[in-house]
Structure formats: structure tokens, C-alpha cells
Design a protein around this motif. Structure first.
Motif, short mmCIF file in Angstrom:
data_model
loop_
_atom_site.label_atom_id
_atom_site.label_comp_id
_atom_site.label_asym_id
_atom_site.label_seq_id
_atom_site.Cartn_x
_atom_site.Cartn_y
_atom_site.Cartn_z
N SER A 105 35.44 64.61 83.39
CA SER A 105 36.05 65.68 84.18
C SER A 105 36.31 66.89 83.29
CB SER A 105 37.37 65.20 84.76
OG SER A 105 38.29 64.99 83.69
N ASP A 106 36.76 67.96 83.91
CA ASP A 106 37.12 69.16 83.15
C ASP A 106 38.20 68.84 82.12
OD1 ASP A 106 35.37 70.94 84.49
OD2 ASP A 106 36.75 70.98 86.19
N ALA A 107 39.15 68.01 82.53
CA ALA A 107 40.22 67.65 81.60
C ALA A 107 39.66 66.88 80.41
CB ALA A 107 41.28 66.80 82.32
N ASP A 108 38.69 66.02 80.68
CA ASP A 108 38.06 65.28 79.59
C ASP A 108 37.35 66.24 78.63
OD1 ASP A 108 38.86 62.77 80.57
OD2 ASP A 108 37.13 62.67 81.91
N ILE A 109 36.70 67.20 79.21
CA ILE A 109 36.00 68.19 78.39
C ILE A 109 37.00 68.92 77.50
CG2 ILE A 109 34.58 70.28 78.43
CD1 ILE A 109 32.97 68.35 79.81
N ASN A 110 38.13 69.26 78.08
CA ASN A 110 39.17 69.91 77.27
C ASN A 110 39.60 69.02 76.12
OD1 ASN A 110 39.19 72.23 78.78
ND2 ASN A 110 40.87 71.56 80.11
N SER A 111 39.79 67.75 76.41
CA SER A 111 40.19 66.82 75.36
C SER A 111 39.13 66.74 74.27
CB SER A 111 40.42 65.42 75.94
OG SER A 111 41.53 65.44 76.82
N LEU A 112 37.89 66.69 74.69
CA LEU A 112 36.81 66.61 73.70
C LEU A 112 36.73 67.88 72.87
CD1 LEU A 112 34.15 64.76 75.88
CD2 LEU A 112 35.24 63.89 73.80
N ASN A 113 36.92 69.01 73.50
CA ASN A 113 36.95 70.26 72.74
C ASN A 113 38.09 70.25 71.74
OD1 ASN A 113 34.73 71.77 73.65
ND2 ASN A 113 35.81 72.35 75.52
N HIS B 206 44.21 60.79 63.35
CA HIS B 206 45.09 61.93 63.51
C HIS B 206 44.75 62.71 64.79
CE1 HIS B 206 46.53 62.24 59.05
NE2 HIS B 206 47.17 61.33 59.73
N CYS B 207 43.48 62.81 65.08
CA CYS B 207 43.06 63.51 66.30
C CYS B 207 43.70 62.83 67.51
CB CYS B 207 41.55 63.47 66.45
SG CYS B 207 40.65 64.48 65.28
N GLN B 208 43.62 61.52 67.50
CA GLN B 208 44.22 60.72 68.57
C GLN B 208 45.68 61.11 68.77
OE1 GLN B 208 43.83 58.48 71.16
NE2 GLN B 208 43.43 56.61 69.98
N HIS B 209 46.37 61.13 67.65
CA HIS B 209 47.80 61.43 67.67
C HIS B 209 48.05 62.86 68.17
CE1 HIS B 209 51.80 60.72 65.31
NE2 HIS B 209 52.00 61.13 66.52
N LEU B 210 47.30 63.79 67.64
CA LEU B 210 47.46 65.19 68.03
C LEU B 210 47.15 65.37 69.51
CD1 LEU B 210 45.85 66.87 64.91
CD2 LEU B 210 48.23 67.09 65.64
N LEU B 211 46.13 64.68 69.97
CA LEU B 211 45.76 64.78 71.38
C LEU B 211 46.89 64.29 72.27
CD1 LEU B 211 43.60 65.45 73.48
CD2 LEU B 211 42.68 63.14 73.16
N SER B 212 47.51 63.20 71.85
CA SER B 212 48.58 62.67 72.71
C SER B 212 49.78 63.61 72.68
CB SER B 212 48.97 61.25 72.29
OG SER B 212 49.85 61.27 71.21
N LEU B 213 50.03 64.24 71.55
CA LEU B 213 51.09 65.25 71.50
C LEU B 213 50.72 66.43 72.38
CD1 LEU B 213 51.97 65.20 67.69
CD2 LEU B 213 53.47 64.52 69.57
N ASN B 214 49.47 66.81 72.33
CA ASN B 214 49.02 67.96 73.11
C ASN B 214 49.19 67.71 74.61
OD1 ASN B 214 47.78 70.60 73.07
ND2 ASN B 214 45.96 69.64 73.96
#
Lengths: 135, 135
Positions: free
Chosen positions: A46-54, A68-76
DNA sequence: CTTGACTCTCCTGTTACTGGAGAGTTTACC
DNA sequence: GGTAAACTCTCCAGTAACAGGAGAGTCAAG
């Protein structure tokens, strides 16, 4: 008023994000960004997934590990986050970057010095090898 | 007038060179420095082998890959070598080191800038995440 | 209806080792 | 002489973050 929620196949996602298909599958495998599947088993994002991948792509470019990306993504994605947590992660990462730079600059100096002393050419005498052997 | 040619077992070699037993075995496996074997199958290393291992250790500390170490070692052992070949290897390696430094310094600047703009604390607004998201 | 483009799931390889299991060897000590 | 500790051996798995490739299924266009 329909909510448009695009679903992209992995090849399109690769083009949209600049990531490789292999990377996107890998992120799926490790549970980073999983999206859905259609009936045929194709991954759909989805668009949200694309945002996460970006987002991950950017973090990787900043040198963060996938963990760390994992962690940052969950914070985001977490509105309850505290900026301080993000800051700490970034500061720790910066410290690692600085360590690497320091180490590489020592290598650089050592190499430059040896190279500077080596006259090269067809002779077998070589200040670089001498330097390595005496160390 | 006996020629003394010590034969060291792997544990002693580790202490003499500062390498780990595991590394020494690994170098054996990939054919870098092999030494001999005794009747029981234990690896035995001569003084010359120790020198080679020390040489490799130094090269590794200078950041050379094992493949480059291999190459440098053979140049070191070859009296017909030309210093120019060694010099070229070192110059190429230095270029790689410089590339890494350049990349890391860009990361450093980017991280410092983001961290500088992030006020931290308990708030959710975070300049670091904003920076990553807008990029 | 077929061909080409896409996608899927494995499996292997990359770098330079570390950690550990299970088994044989050597050494030190009583 | 016996035995226990220390040492060594050979696998095997894991690390980080994917890339490459095989073999097979899916989809869209002509």
C-alpha cells in the motif's frame, strides 16, 4: 468519496522506492515491511508500505543497521514517541560513525606515509613491505 | 651446527602473533599459511610461517582484504618483485579508504545537522524523523 | 493461445571469522 | 601408571544484508 488505496506489486515498488526487488523481499522475510498477498501469492504494498520502505531506504543511506531501521520505523509510526529516544539512537550511531572515521584516518595516514617512502619502479626494495615487516 | 627450526602448535602461534586460533585455522583452510601437520594431525608452524602470519596480521590492521594480503605476502616472499606492484596495491587501497572516509563524513554531517535540530525531550515532534521523512 | 514479462520459493555465495559440540591427544601431577 | 586438565581436531551454524540463479507458476498483450 472513495478512499484510494493503491496496491503495488513488488516490481513497481522497486521503481517507486529505488530499492531492489531482492531487498524488498528480504525486508518482508525479516518482518520489516510485509504488506499483503493477493490470491496468487504476489506481494502487494500500500501507499503506507511504500512510505515505510522509503523511510527505511533513507535510514540505510544514513548508515543505520536494519535493526536500527526497525526501531526508528516503529518510533516514526508511534505518535506517543518521545523525540529523546530518536535523538539517543542518532547520537549513538553518530558515535559509531566517528569511531570508524577515526580508524580509517589512521589507516589513511599510515598508508600515505608508506606510499610516500616507496620509490616504486622495477626495484625489489619497497618501503611499504619494509614498513609492514618491521611493524 | 644444527639449524634450529622451531615448530609451534597453533595455541603457541596464537600467542606469538596475537591472532586467534580460529583465524589461524581459517588462514590454513583458505591456503594462506598452511605449515605442516604432525602424526596426530596437529598443525605445526615454523618461524617462517610465524613471520608470514605476522605479516598478514599487519596487513589486516592496515585494512587490506585477505585477498590483498595473499597478494602482498607473495610479493613479500618474491625477491623478483617490483616495488611498483606493491605501490599500486597500496594506492588502490588508499583510494578505497578515502572513499569510505568521504562517505562517512557526509553521514557525519547529515547526522550532526539532524541531531542539532532535534530538541529531544518528551515531545513527539522530532527533527530527525522529519528529516528522514522529507528526504 | 502463446510468448514475454513478472513473480514466487528455494538454495548458494559473499567476508572473515566466532562459538560450540563431540572426539581424539598431550601434558602435568599424584 | 593413571587420570584429569588443557589442548587440538573436524564439522556445523551463525553473522549482515542482501545478490544471483534455477525452476515453476501467473499475468497481459497480440
Amino acid at each position: 468519496m472513495a478512499i484510494i488505496n493503491n496496491q503495488f506489486k513488488i516490481g513497481q515498488v522497486a521503481k517507486l522506492t529505488g530499492l531492489s526487488v531482492k531487498s524488498i523481499r528480504y525486508y518482508h522475510d525479516i518482518g520489516l515491511v510485509q504488506g499483503k498477498r493477493n490470491e496468487a501469492g504476489y506481494r502487494l504494498y500500500s501507499d503506507a508500505d511504500i512510505n515505510s520502505l522509503n523511510f527505511i531506504h533513507q535510514c540505510r543511506d544514513l548508515g543505520f543497521s536494519l535493526e536500527h531501521c526497525q526501531h526508528l520505523l516503529s518510533l516514526n509510526n508511534n505518535q506517543q514517541r518521545q523525540a529523546e529516544n530518536v535523538r539517543q539512537l542518532a547520537i549513538e550511531h553518530l558515535a559509531e560513525v566517528n569511531q570508524k572515521i577515526t580508524k580509517l584516518e589512521k589507516l589513511k595516514r599510515d598508508l600515505e606515509q608508506m606510499i610516500g617512502h616507496c620509490q616504486g619502479g622495477k626495484q625489489s626494495k619497497c618501503a611499504i613491505l619494509d614498513g609492514i615487516n618491521k611493524a
